[in-house]
Motif scaffolding. Structure first.
Motif, short mmCIF file in Angstrom:
data_model
loop_
_atom_site.label_atom_id
_atom_site.label_comp_id
_atom_site.label_asym_id
_atom_site.label_seq_id
_atom_site.Cartn_x
_atom_site.Cartn_y
_atom_site.Cartn_z
N VAL A 192 0.86 -1.18 0.00
CA VAL A 192 0.00 0.00 0.00
C VAL A 192 0.90 1.23 0.00
O VAL A 192 1.96 1.23 0.62
N GLU A 193 0.48 2.28 -0.73
CA GLU A 193 1.22 3.54 -0.72
C GLU A 193 0.57 4.50 0.27
O GLU A 193 -0.65 4.72 0.23
N ALA A 194 1.39 5.07 1.15
CA ALA A 194 0.92 6.07 2.10
C ALA A 194 0.80 7.42 1.39
O ALA A 194 1.75 7.88 0.75
N VAL B 154 6.34 4.68 0.92
CA VAL B 154 6.19 6.04 1.46
C VAL B 154 6.95 7.02 0.56
O VAL B 154 8.10 6.77 0.18
N ASN B 155 6.31 8.14 0.23
CA ASN B 155 6.96 9.19 -0.57
C ASN B 155 7.94 9.99 0.29
O ASN B 155 7.62 10.36 1.42
N VAL B 156 9.10 10.26 -0.26
CA VAL B 156 10.12 11.01 0.46
C VAL B 156 10.56 12.21 -0.38
O VAL B 156 10.88 12.07 -1.56
N LEU C 261 10.80 3.16 -0.16
CA LEU C 261 10.80 4.62 -0.18
C LEU C 261 10.71 5.10 -1.62
O LEU C 261 11.44 4.61 -2.48
N GLU C 262 9.80 6.04 -1.89
CA GLU C 262 9.63 6.58 -3.25
C GLU C 262 10.31 7.94 -3.35
O GLU C 262 10.03 8.85 -2.57
N ILE C 263 11.19 8.06 -4.34
CA ILE C 263 11.82 9.34 -4.63
C ILE C 263 11.49 9.70 -6.07
O ILE C 263 11.07 8.84 -6.84
N VAL D 235 11.67 4.74 -7.93
CA VAL D 235 11.60 6.04 -8.61
C VAL D 235 10.15 6.28 -8.99
O VAL D 235 9.55 5.48 -9.71
N ASP D 236 9.56 7.36 -8.46
CA ASP D 236 8.16 7.70 -8.65
C ASP D 236 7.98 8.54 -9.92
O ASP D 236 8.92 9.24 -10.33
N ASP D 237 6.81 8.48 -10.51
CA ASP D 237 6.46 9.35 -11.66
C ASP D 237 7.49 9.25 -12.77
O ASP D 237 7.80 10.25 -13.43
N LEU E 228 10.68 0.83 -10.54
CA LEU E 228 10.40 1.97 -11.39
C LEU E 228 8.88 2.13 -11.51
O LEU E 228 8.20 1.21 -11.97
N LYS E 229 8.35 3.25 -11.06
CA LYS E 229 6.91 3.50 -11.15
C LYS E 229 6.65 4.38 -12.36
O LYS E 229 7.08 5.54 -12.43
N ILE E 230 5.93 3.82 -13.33
CA ILE E 230 5.67 4.51 -14.59
C ILE E 230 4.57 5.54 -14.37
O ILE E 230 3.46 5.20 -13.94
MG MG Z 1 4.32 8.03 -4.90
#
Ligand code: MG
Ligand code: C2E
Ligand code: MG
Ligand code: MG
Length: 287
Positions: A58-60, A115-117, A147-149, A180-182, A201-203
């Motif tokens: 799950v993404e916070a 979690v987004n950082v 951790l998402e950057i 890696v987000d976005d 890698l998040k597309i």
């Molecule tokens: Mg994110």
């Protein structure tokens, strides 16, 4: 006439800029008093394995709910939090809350937490130890945390870029994964993939094929290229913004590993997420 119009434009721009600055000061003042209180709420959105249909993580996602007011979404206060430095205590509150909520889910269902950082957080000298403390206090193993950057993190970190990479390396050796987000919306994407210690890698959702907005063949080819790039680099590919059955089918065909989006579930409160996870476990796996 052109000169006059140009002059007017400049004046109009100055007024809105000033208004925006005043609004931002107000947001920062109000946000400062909200941090540390229950007005900061964490919602969770499922990430689903495209092969098994299981909820793997799950993404916070933070929300700000001023007492007696409608919730405010992160796009309306994260930029001000970043500029003012409030993102550091805010991000820590989200991380600690999310680790506490997710510990039970991990132990019962094996669901991980992402979690987004922000760059500002990552550049803090004690970032890695803060993350380890949040994990220890919550009883969540490092291997359950992602951790998402964003691609821009090294640009934003400037002189502290080396320190950011060192923090990520430390945490990865402890078992934390980095996403890696976005992906695809920033710049110098390939150099970042080479230089950053990452696992996932998040597309970005803007790449999801959408029959209404152009050449479907070309859109699918672009997603295929990103999925193949991820796999070439031995990274897990996660598609963001999956809204339809058709998109799910395309992603499966392309061998994309995971999906996230309204099709699988919208961000929801911790209580609601606990109920969804319990239901997903007792229900037959979705295909
Ligand atoms: Mg994110
Ligand atoms: P993100 O990390 O890329 O998170 C995904 C965003 O896309 C979320 O918006 C989510 O609600 C939205 N979304 C998910 N599925 C779909 C879909 O199928 N269609 C569409 N149209 N949208 C979808 P949200 O919650 O408004 O968050 C926006 C951004 O704010 C996040 O983007 C992230 O960059 C940032 N953010 C959220 N929480 C935090 C936080 O705790 N710390 C930091 N630093 N940033 C955060
Ligand atoms: Mg994203
Ligand atoms: Mg985003």
């Amino acid at each position: 006439a052109a000169k006059a119009a140009g002059k007017d434009r400049v004046v109009a721009y100055d007024v809105t800029l000033r208004e925006r600055q005043l609004q931002r000061i107000d947001v920062v003042d109000r946000l400062r008093t909200a941090i540390g209180t229950e007005a900061i709420v964490v919602h969770y959105q499922p990430i689903v394995s495209l092969s098994s249909g299981q909820f793997t993580a799950v993404e916070a996602l933070v929300r700000w709910v001023p007492p007696g007011q409608a919730p405010i979404g992160p796009d309306d206060f994260i930029p001000a939090a970043e500029d003012s430095g409030l993102i550091v205590p805010l991000g820590e509150q989200v991380l600690r809350q999310a680790c506490r909520d997710a510990a039970a889910w991990y132990h019962e269902y094996g669901t991980k937490l992402t979690v987004n950082v922000s760059p500002r957080q990552l550049a803090e000298p004690d970032f890695a130890s803060r993350v380890r403390r949040a994990l220890g206090d919550a009883g969540l193993p490092a291997s359950a945390l992602i951790l998402e950057i964003t691609e821009g993190v090294l640009v934003a970190a400037g002189a502290q870029a080396e320190q950011c990479i060192a923090h990520l390396g430390d945490l990865r050796r402890a078992g934390v994964q980095v996403a890696v987000d976005d992906f695809g919306t920033g710049y110098s994407s390939l150099a970042y993939l080479r230089d950053l210690p990452i696992d996932i890698l998040k597309i970005d959702r803007s790449f999801m094929p959408d029959a209404a907005t152009g050449d479907a063949v070309q859109q699918v080819a672009l997603v295929r290229t990103i999925v193949d790039l991820a796999h070439t680099l031995r990274l897990t590919a996660v598609a963001e913004g999956v809204e339809t059955d058709e998109q799910t089918a395309v992603l499966r065909t392309l061998g994309c590993d995971k999906g996230q989006g309204f099709h699988y579930g919208r961000p929801a409160s911790a209580d609601r997420t606990a109920a969804v996870l319990a239901g997903a476990l007792s229900a037959p796996a979705q295909h």
